[in-house]
Design an enzyme around this catalytic site. Structure first.
Site, PDB file in Angstrom:
ATOM      1  N   ARG A  98       2.913  -4.606  -9.166  1.00 36.66           N
ATOM      2  CA  ARG A  98       2.983  -3.502  -8.213  1.00 36.66           C
ATOM      3  C   ARG A  98       3.918  -3.890  -7.080  1.00 36.66           C
ATOM      4  O   ARG A  98       3.812  -4.980  -6.518  1.00 36.66           O
ATOM      5  CB  ARG A  98       1.584  -3.213  -7.672  1.00 36.66           C
ATOM      6  N   GLU A 189      -2.893   4.781   0.034  1.00 41.13           N
ATOM      7  CA  GLU A 189      -4.152   4.950   0.774  1.00 41.13           C
ATOM      8  C   GLU A 189      -4.124   6.197   1.665  1.00 41.13           C
ATOM      9  O   GLU A 189      -4.210   6.123   2.887  1.00 41.13           O
ATOM     10  CB  GLU A 189      -4.476   3.700   1.581  1.00 41.13           C
ATOM     11  N   GLU A 295      -6.021  -2.082  -5.280  1.00 42.33           N
ATOM     12  CA  GLU A 295      -5.967  -3.249  -4.397  1.00 42.33           C
ATOM     13  C   GLU A 295      -7.336  -3.905  -4.361  1.00 42.33           C
ATOM     14  O   GLU A 295      -8.358  -3.220  -4.224  1.00 42.33           O
ATOM     15  CB  GLU A 295      -5.589  -2.859  -2.960  1.00 42.33           C
TER      16      GLU A 295
END
Length: 398
Positions: A98, A189, A295
């Site tokens: 990522r 997020e 994450e």
């Protein structure tokens, strides 16, 4: 933000974040509230589960690695043999990388050119690639979604165009370099929206109608470059099902298309492991989509390798049953993996360990505007301060 702690995605839940997100009407609360008052971790390390069929995605966010290597960082496998960090992780079982991309970062790292160059390396190593669009010049998370300077005066229509053109340009440049992304995050997020204030869900000028338009633009751009690239929508606080359900219900109601659901989960901020399991199971079943923990991380020590204060620096912040030791880090990581494996219907797609190679290298600090800033994550990497791999890397084989 606590003094000495950097504002990274999925991390610091400051008073500013609380003010933006603790709103019952939108169920956007911070992960730190649910994790507060956890006891100091004195319990024995939980036993490792037996290995089973590995998950489809066994990834890591290596966004600071390019800069670390440019600054002379050295990495070693568990036997002490020096090698390429990405290859060390691949040998341990990592199969996906990522990389975040910022629009115009002050130091140039994580911009389009750097990400294309690194993406080419990822693909040359035989690994898959996830591109994480922050749509900012710096960190984007639930409390920080700063519109890039070049777009700051744009209205909604202009921002929708900017998101489309920018997303298309990055993905197309990667494709031209032989590094077509396998997956893309449209936003990082984005519990409280993105591109504030226009795309902000609370306290701004936007709301879901605006945010949906921006997300649809990003999705369409990705698919215009490669119809097979999967698009993830990613929120924080993966142990808080009510938040997640509200958010994705709204996304569906506003006809935002997506292929994959992504959540961040840090056991010291994001709720309990049982909460994580509930959230993953609910989201996968409710929306009939695969779920990814985009994450996760845990400390192997509470000590600090540089002058920058660490995000997790006290025993009071730890998760009960998981001490800040090498073994505690490994078992915490494995608990996340096992939660994904337990999702019904095989919809637990996989995970990305956040910044396992971000050791304390002078010059590779958190603030792109300040070359003297330090690393507040060195005690959560999967390499110790000498650059030697910790046993946590073996979890990539699970």
């Amino acid at each position: 933000m606590r003094s000495g702690v950097f504002p990274r995605p999925g991390a610091v839940r400051t008073a500013v974040i609380c003010a933006a997100m603790v709103c019952a009407a939108v169920l956007v609360a911070t992960g730190r509230a649910a994790a507060a008052a956890r006891p100091a971790d004195t319990a024995a390390v939980r036993p490792l589960a037996a290995a089973a069929t590995p998950l489809t995605i066994r990834g890591a966010d290596l966004s600071t690695l390019q800069r670390a290597e440019d600054l002379g960082a050295r990495y070693y496998n568990q036997n002490g043999t020096q090698g390429d960090a990405m290859q060390i992780l691949k040998a341990a079982g990592m199969n996906y990388v990522r990389l975040r991309v910022w629009v115009n970062p002050a130091n140039g790292y994580n911009n389009q050119a750097k990400v294309v160059a690194f993406g080419r390396q990822v693909k040359a190593a035989g690994l898959k690639l996830l591109i994480d669009f922050h749509y900012s010049d710096t960190w984007a998370d639930p409390g920080h979604q700063t519109t890039p300077a070049a777009w700051r005066n744009d209205n909604l229509s202009q921002l929708e165009t900017a998101v489309y053109n920018y997303t298309y340009a990055v993905c197309n440049a990667l494709k031209a370099a032989g590094a077509t992304p396998d997956m893309v995050q449209v936003g990082n997020e984005i519990n409280s929206g993105m591109l504030w204030p226009v795309g902000q869900l609370t306290g701004g000028t936007g709301g879901w109608s605006n945010l949906a338009g921006l997300l649809i633009s990003g999705y369409n751009a990705v698919k215009a470059v490669s119809s097979t690239t999967q698009v993830m929508l990613h929120i924080a606080n993966g142990g808080m099902d009510a938040q997640a359900r509200w958010w994705f219900d709204e996304a569906v109601a506003y006809h935002v298309p997506f292929d994959v659901i992504g959540v961040s989960y840090y056991s010291y901020w994001s709720g309990t492991f049982s909460g994580l399991q509930t959230t993953l199971n609910d989201l996968a079943g409710r929306y009939a989509k695969p779920v990814v923990v985009a994450e996760t991380a845990y400390p192997f020590t509470l000590d600090n390798a540089d002058s920058q204060g660490n995000n997790i620096s006290s025993s009071s912040q730890l998760t009960s049953g998981y001490p800040a030791t090498e073994a505690g880090q490994r078992t915490n990581f494995l608990a996340v993996i096992n939660a994904l494996k337990a999702v019904p219907g095989g919809r637990g797609l996989g995970y990305f360990y956040w910044e396992p190679t971000w050791t304390a290298v002078t010059g590779n600090g958190w603030d792109p505007t300040n070359p003297n800033s330090g690393d507040g994550w060195d005690n959560q990497a999967l390499f110790n301060w000498s650059g030697r791999a910790l046993s946590g890397i073996t979890d990539f084989a699970n």
